[in-house]
Scaffold this motif. Sequence first.
Motif, PDB file in Angstrom:
ATOM      1  N   CYS A 266       5.110  -0.288   9.897  1.00 15.98           N
ATOM      2  CA  CYS A 266       5.008   0.687  10.986  1.00 15.98           C
ATOM      3  C   CYS A 266       4.013   0.231  12.063  1.00 15.98           C
ATOM      4  O   CYS A 266       2.826   0.077  11.791  1.00 15.98           O
ATOM      5  CB  CYS A 266       4.581   2.043  10.422  1.00 15.98           C
ATOM      6  SG  CYS A 266       4.361   3.289  11.698  1.00 15.98           S
TER       7      CYS A 266
ATOM      8  N   LEU B 177      -1.459   9.913  11.730  1.00 14.85           N
ATOM      9  CA  LEU B 177      -0.154  10.270  11.176  1.00 14.85           C
ATOM     10  C   LEU B 177      -0.082  11.781  10.991  1.00 14.85           C
ATOM     11  O   LEU B 177      -1.016  12.399  10.469  1.00 14.85           O
ATOM     12  CB  LEU B 177       0.029   9.565   9.825  1.00 14.85           C
ATOM     13  CG  LEU B 177       1.356   9.795   9.095  1.00 14.85           C
ATOM     14  CD1 LEU B 177       2.513   9.182   9.878  1.00 14.85           C
ATOM     15  CD2 LEU B 177       1.304   9.175   7.697  1.00 14.85           C
TER      16      LEU B 177
ATOM     17  N   LEU C  30       2.903   1.960  14.498  1.00  8.83           N
ATOM     18  CA  LEU C  30       1.971   3.047  14.823  1.00  8.83           C
ATOM     19  C   LEU C  30       0.807   3.054  13.834  1.00  8.83           C
ATOM     20  O   LEU C  30      -0.334   3.325  14.202  1.00  8.83           O
ATOM     21  CB  LEU C  30       2.721   4.386  14.812  1.00  8.83           C
ATOM     22  CG  LEU C  30       3.801   4.477  15.893  1.00  8.83           C
ATOM     23  CD1 LEU C  30       4.875   5.489  15.519  1.00  8.83           C
ATOM     24  CD2 LEU C  30       3.189   4.813  17.235  1.00  8.83           C
ATOM     25  N   CYS C  31       1.095   2.756  12.565  1.00 12.25           N
ATOM     26  CA  CYS C  31       0.028   2.597  11.574  1.00 12.25           C
ATOM     27  C   CYS C  31      -0.861   1.417  11.972  1.00 12.25           C
ATOM     28  O   CYS C  31      -2.090   1.509  11.945  1.00 12.25           O
ATOM     29  CB  CYS C  31       0.597   2.351  10.172  1.00 12.25           C
ATOM     30  SG  CYS C  31       1.227   3.835   9.357  1.00 12.25           S
TER      31      CYS C  31
ATOM     32  N   HIS D 106       8.148   6.427   8.455  1.00  9.75           N
ATOM     33  CA  HIS D 106       7.358   6.827   9.621  1.00  9.75           C
ATOM     34  C   HIS D 106       8.212   6.701  10.882  1.00  9.75           C
ATOM     35  O   HIS D 106       9.119   5.868  10.946  1.00  9.75           O
ATOM     36  CB  HIS D 106       6.131   5.929   9.777  1.00  9.75           C
ATOM     37  CG  HIS D 106       5.143   6.073   8.665  1.00  9.75           C
ATOM     38  ND1 HIS D 106       3.875   5.573   8.723  1.00  9.75           N
ATOM     39  CD2 HIS D 106       5.256   6.682   7.450  1.00  9.75           C
ATOM     40  CE1 HIS D 106       3.226   5.846   7.601  1.00  9.75           C
ATOM     41  NE2 HIS D 106       4.056   6.507   6.801  1.00  9.75           N
TER      42      HIS D 106
ATOM     43  N   HIS E 275       3.327  10.190  15.868  1.00 14.11           N
ATOM     44  CA  HIS E 275       3.409   9.342  14.675  1.00 14.11           C
ATOM     45  C   HIS E 275       3.658  10.275  13.503  1.00 14.11           C
ATOM     46  O   HIS E 275       2.775  11.037  13.125  1.00 14.11           O
ATOM     47  CB  HIS E 275       2.088   8.577  14.522  1.00 14.11           C
ATOM     48  CG  HIS E 275       2.064   7.611  13.380  1.00 14.11           C
ATOM     49  ND1 HIS E 275       0.897   7.061  12.905  1.00 14.11           N
ATOM     50  CD2 HIS E 275       3.065   7.081  12.627  1.00 14.11           C
ATOM     51  CE1 HIS E 275       1.174   6.243  11.905  1.00 14.11           C
ATOM     52  NE2 HIS E 275       2.487   6.237  11.712  1.00 14.11           N
TER      53      HIS E 275
HETATM   54 ZN    ZN Z   1       3.125   4.772  10.433  1.00 14.32          ZN
END
Ligand code: ZN
Length: 197
Positions: free
Chosen positions: A174, A183, A176-177, A29, A21
């Motif tokens: 995002c 991150l 992944l967030c 991102h 990430h």
């Molecule tokens: Zn992210």
Amino acid sequence: MTDETRWLDLLQETGAVQSGHFLLSSGRHSGRYVQCARVLEDPAHAETLGAALAACLPKGIDRVASPPLGGILIGYEVARGLGRPFLFPERGPDGRFQLRRGFTLRAGERICIVEDVVTTGRTTRELIDLVRGFGAEPVCSAAIVDRSETHAVDGMPIHALVHLSIPTYTYSECPLCASGTPLYQPGSRKDPAKGAE
Ligand code: ZN
């Protein structure tokens, strides 16, 4: 195992392609990060990748040209693989590419433009303009990694060992967030294995 899988494995083993990430310099991102310098750290890998790229290029190339800095190592190794000379431009005071150090191109010379990674093709296009300015002929483009959506620049095919489509996201969109993945900012001192601290 296909050749492309083998090359991608090498890029991942050496850290040239990382999964996780990442915060990119654009502020967006991404789940993958490409830094070809990591695989070129080992001259044996550079020579192997250069020879593999040289083998998939069309015949009749007179010279290889690469943009600084990222393209120079792999471009030199492709030139070695082809048994042809190599040159690189530099940016002048106006920010445009120019040939210095006594480098020159002859009218009609057939040029292959080699980069480590092609993303938007903008640098390739700048080099195409320089080559044409000397009356030489850009015939193809080559890269270790092709991240472009088009797989061509100005109608000229990109020959690449690995093709990657890497989506990028704003913070708010995002995934992944959203999943809470730490991150990591490439180039910072933080260890990617430990995640962002
Ligand atoms: Zn992210």
